[in-house]
Design an enzyme around this catalytic site. Structure first.
Site, PDB file in Angstrom:
ATOM      1  N   PRO A   1       8.642 -18.799  10.545  1.00  0.00           N
ATOM      2  CA  PRO A   1       7.525 -17.787  10.574  1.00  0.00           C
ATOM      3  C   PRO A   1       7.947 -16.463  11.089  1.00  0.00           C
ATOM      4  O   PRO A   1       8.564 -16.665  12.387  1.00  0.00           O
ATOM      5  CB  PRO A   1       6.379 -18.555  11.015  1.00  0.00           C
ATOM      6  CG  PRO A   1       6.609 -19.995  10.956  1.00  0.00           C
ATOM      7  CD  PRO A   1       8.206 -20.172  11.428  1.00  0.00           C
ATOM      8  N   LYS A   2       7.561 -15.722  10.913  1.00  0.00           N
ATOM      9  CA  LYS A   2       7.790 -14.318  11.446  1.00  0.00           C
ATOM     10  C   LYS A   2       6.157 -13.895  11.883  1.00  0.00           C
ATOM     11  O   LYS A   2       5.591 -13.712  11.427  1.00  0.00           O
ATOM     12  CB  LYS A   2       8.103 -13.064  10.499  1.00  0.00           C
ATOM     13  CG  LYS A   2       8.318 -11.657  11.416  1.00  0.00           C
ATOM     14  CD  LYS A   2       8.789 -10.674  10.126  1.00  0.00           C
ATOM     15  CE  LYS A   2       9.174  -9.389  10.830  1.00  0.00           C
ATOM     16  NZ  LYS A   2       7.891  -8.961  11.627  1.00  0.00           N
TER      17      LYS A   2
END
Length: 554
Positions: free
Chosen positions: A125-126
């Site tokens: 995930p960013k």
């Protein structure tokens, strides 16, 4: 990445960004518009990097910077040199390894192009937070450095020692450099449902404070996304991070083989519960250059694919003022089309004239558009204003009310059309096959002029033939059989609550406001409107037309 290849890589990513049409500007206006937008971007950069504030969402910021680049391509001779996003954001402490940032991939096709020819890929995930570099020596935390401009930043060591998420000691000898994201803890956060929740701004604000209190410190977590001086392979780095206790970072860094997998994880993390806000996914090569060769620019071995935007930046093409049957004025913004959740949005309502006055939206302004309830476009904010303020013809509210515009006199066209649409609609006379297009073609000069039109006359009007004239004539004839109360509503009778509408026009016109007020669901204001309806000269003229046409009750 070799310097000569970096522009090619950026072109690959940017090629998937659909450029907006070039504005129809003179050279002077282009110069002013480009300078104003460049100055606005600089203000946003300063607010975030120096003051710890997020005055605008990431997605709107990215779209605004892209808009400037599009305009610079349209008007190269007038282009303003915009400062880099991190220009002036550096600090007194140099990073031992540069913070690289990430290029952004537009869509699944861009992801496939980026993945082509690469192997040993991973996805995570960013995390939507603030970047930090942590330096340990012989297992002890020595420094915490804010991202700054990627080359240098602020010394956050004192504040980092207050964060339980940052270990003060680690089972590691020698120098250890970690890069990661400080995030605001949001248990059960679902990005698709909750959005960014200003999480990044909360972290940035907390870390920018002179003193970080215990309560805020407890809300800050750490996601380690790289170990620049760690082992060469991702598998070994993840094993090492797990041994050091960074289990969340390890659990959310997964092997990636296909673009379809990337799309699946992106969709899953967008809609699943995570302990932080996230704004997309990051694709990484497991094997990448040693940290000593990194530069403060997007590398070739990692890229971001952001989530679908919850807000879109849209240019206002025109402002229209739609006037309803009762005189309510609703401003409508005609937009240069934007995509949101697979929908093309071309217009949005401001709801009321008062809100338009508050926002003062003009053609050329750039506005933030979102979807309310995932279906209805809404305007969230004016992001920035055009330097050229177009003069608009704004309707006067005093001239539009429940008893105005029974004829299409100048300025009354919109309200008159709304009266016709209401009259023929399902809730009133329910004229079969009659809609806005029919009324437009008839070009009536009075609300009830259609009652006198014969089939032969209709057949000779532009836009009608024998068959359509016969159908329309039959539809108009059906109106003559409608009940008296239905006709009253079609003419615009205000809501009458429980008051009976039997007895014909003469009986109802004899009622005073106090008589109407005696019925449930009316009230003093509505009672006065009802009494006025039966006495208004325009309404009385309509009654005469209905009498001549033999409509029962009038």
């Amino acid at each position: 990445m070799p310097p000569r290849l970096y522009p090619l890589f950026l072109a690959l990513c940017a090629g998937y960004v659909a450029a907006a049409p070039c504005p129809d500007w003179s050279a002077e206006q282009a110069r002013r518009e480009l300078a104003a937008l460049a100055a606005q971007l600089a203000d946003w950069d300063d607010a975030y990097h120096r003051q710890g504030r997020s005055p605008i969402s990431d997605e709107l910021y990215d779209q605004s910077r892209q808009r400037l680049e599009d305009w610079q391509a349209c008007f190269p001779a007038e282009a303003t040199t915009a400062g880099a996003p991190l220009q002036g954001a550096g600090g007194p402490v140099a990073h031992p390894v540069a913070q690289t940032g990430l290029a952004k991939l537009r869509d699944a096709d861009a992801v496939r192009a980026w993945m082509a020819g690469r192997d040993d890929l991973w996805i995570q995930p960013k995390v939507d937070g603030v970047a930090v570099t942590l330096v340990y020596r012989d297992g002890r935390l020595q420094q915490a450095i804010s991202r700054g401009d990627g080359r240098s930043g602020q010394d956050w060591t004192t504040r980092a020692r207050l964060l339980a998420a940052i270990p003060q000691r680690l089972p590691h000898s020698g120098e250890l450099i970690l890069q990661g994201e400080l995030y605001w803890r949001l248990p059960g956060h679902v990005q698709a449902r909750d959005g960014g929740a200003n999480a990044r701004g909360l972290v940035a604000g907390a870390m920018a404070r002179g003193q970080l209190d215990r309560q805020r410190a407890a809300r800050i977590g750490l996601f380690v996304w790289d170990w620049p001086n760690g082992p060469a392979s991702m598998t070994e780095r993840l094993q090492g991070l797990r041994a050091m206790g960074f289990t969340d970072s390890v659990t959310l860094t997964l092997p990636l083989r296909t673009a379809e997998q990337a799309e699946q994880w992106r969709e899953r993390w967008y809609r699943a519960e995570l302990p932080f806000a996230s704004d997309g996914v990051v694709l990484r090569q497991g094997q990448r250059p040693a940290g000593t060769g990194w530069a403060a620019e997007p590398p070739s071995w990692a890229a971001a694919w952001k989530y679908p935007p919850r807000q879109a930046l849209a240019k206002v093409r025109a402002v229209q003022f739609q006037i309803g049957r009762t005189g309510r004025i609703t401003p409508l913004l005609q937009l240069q089309a934007v995509e949101l959740d697979g929908r093309s949005v071309r217009r949005v309502s401001l709801g009321s004239l008062q809100r338009w006055h508050e926002l003062d939206v003009r053609p050329g302004d750039q506005v933030a558009i979102a979807l309310a309830g995932l279906t209805i476009p809404r305007l969230d904010a004016v992001v920035w204003r055009s330097q050229q303020r177009t003069q608009l013809q704004v309707p006067d509210p005093a001239q539009h009310h429940a008893f105005s515009c029974f004829r299409p006199t100048p300025g009354c066209e919109s309200q008159f059309a709304a009266r016709l649409h209401w009259l023929g609609g399902r809730q009133d006379l329910a004229l079969p096959g009659v809609g806005a297009g029919t009324w437009d073609k008839l070009q009536l000069q009075g609300l009830l002029d259609w009652l006198a039109l014969q089939e032969s006359e209709l057949a000779h009007r532009p836009g009608f033939g024998q068959r359509s004239a016969a159908s329309l004539s039959a539809s108009f004839a059906s109106a003559r059989q409608r009940p008296f109360a239905q006709w009253l509503r079609a003419l615009g009778l205000p809501p009458s609550g429980s008051a009976p509408l039997q007895g014909g026009w003469t009986a109802l016109a004899a009622r005073e406001a106090t008589d109407w007020d005696a019925y449930a669901g009316v009230g003093t204001t509505r009672a006065a409107q009802l009494a006025a309806f039966f006495r208004h000269p325009e309404v009385l003229q309509l009654r005469e037309q209905l009498q001549r046409s033999g409509i029962q009750g009038f």
